[in-house]
Design a protein around this motif. Structure first.
Motif, short mmCIF file in Angstrom:
data_model
loop_
_atom_site.label_atom_id
_atom_site.label_comp_id
_atom_site.label_asym_id
_atom_site.label_seq_id
_atom_site.Cartn_x
_atom_site.Cartn_y
_atom_site.Cartn_z
N SER A 5 -3.44 -12.61 -15.70
CA SER A 5 -2.13 -13.09 -15.25
C SER A 5 -1.21 -13.37 -16.43
CB SER A 5 -2.28 -14.36 -14.42
OG SER A 5 -2.98 -14.11 -13.24
N ARG A 76 14.60 -15.28 -11.55
CA ARG A 76 14.21 -14.05 -10.83
C ARG A 76 12.93 -13.47 -11.43
NH1 ARG A 76 13.26 -11.00 -6.70
NH2 ARG A 76 13.68 -8.81 -7.00
N ARG A 79 9.98 -15.45 -10.24
CA ARG A 79 9.64 -15.13 -8.84
C ARG A 79 8.89 -13.81 -8.75
NH1 ARG A 79 14.85 -16.36 -7.11
NH2 ARG A 79 15.20 -14.19 -6.68
N LEU A 80 9.34 -12.81 -9.49
CA LEU A 80 8.66 -11.51 -9.48
C LEU A 80 7.21 -11.65 -9.91
CD1 LEU A 80 11.37 -9.18 -11.03
CD2 LEU A 80 10.52 -9.13 -8.69
N ASP A 82 5.34 -14.48 -10.08
CA ASP A 82 4.56 -15.36 -9.21
C ASP A 82 4.24 -14.73 -7.86
OD1 ASP A 82 4.66 -17.22 -11.22
OD2 ASP A 82 6.28 -18.38 -10.31
N ASP A 83 5.19 -13.95 -7.34
CA ASP A 83 4.99 -13.31 -6.03
C ASP A 83 4.27 -11.99 -6.11
OD1 ASP A 83 6.39 -15.46 -5.05
OD2 ASP A 83 8.25 -14.34 -4.70
N GLY A 84 4.10 -11.46 -7.33
CA GLY A 84 3.47 -10.16 -7.49
C GLY A 84 4.35 -9.05 -6.98
N GLU A 85 5.66 -9.30 -6.93
CA GLU A 85 6.62 -8.33 -6.44
C GLU A 85 6.82 -7.23 -7.45
OE1 GLU A 85 11.30 -8.61 -5.27
OE2 GLU A 85 10.06 -10.36 -4.93
N GLU A 87 9.06 -5.16 -9.62
CA GLU A 87 10.40 -5.34 -10.17
C GLU A 87 11.27 -4.11 -10.08
OE1 GLU A 87 8.69 -3.23 -13.61
OE2 GLU A 87 7.89 -4.54 -12.10
#
Length: 90
Positions: A5, A76, A79-80, A82-85, A87
């Motif tokens: 991580s 932003r 958030r990316l 932490d959320d595993g989004e 980018e």
């Protein structure tokens, strides 16, 4: 936080910072403006043949990725991560 991580977090930060460094300042703004015009980023793609539409959408998506990463703020980015989004927006 796991080692993986933390490495991922550093990778995202380094990538975002590289885009910021590349596209900040007067020269960076001129390049982004040129890319925006070339990529037709804010123009609706008119109906047509599928290959042409896909090509135009591909140009648009590349520009949006560059713009998104160059302008991304710390909130932003967090958030990316932490959320595993993804980018890239896709």
């Amino acid at each position: 936080m796991s080692d993986i991580s933390e490495r991922l977090r550093r990778l995202f930060i380094r990538r975002r910072d590289s885009y910021r460094d590349c596209f900040r300042g007067a020269s960076g703004e001129r390049v982004l403006a040129d890319l925006a015009a070339f990529c037709n980023w804010n123009v609706a793609i008119p109906p047509g043949d599928a290959p042409t539409m896909a090509y135009e959408e591909g140009k648009r998506r590349v520009f949006l990725r560059i713009k998104s990463l160059a302008e991304m703020d710390d909130r932003r980015l967090s958030r990316l991560i932490d959320d595993g989004e993804d980018e890239s927006g896709g």
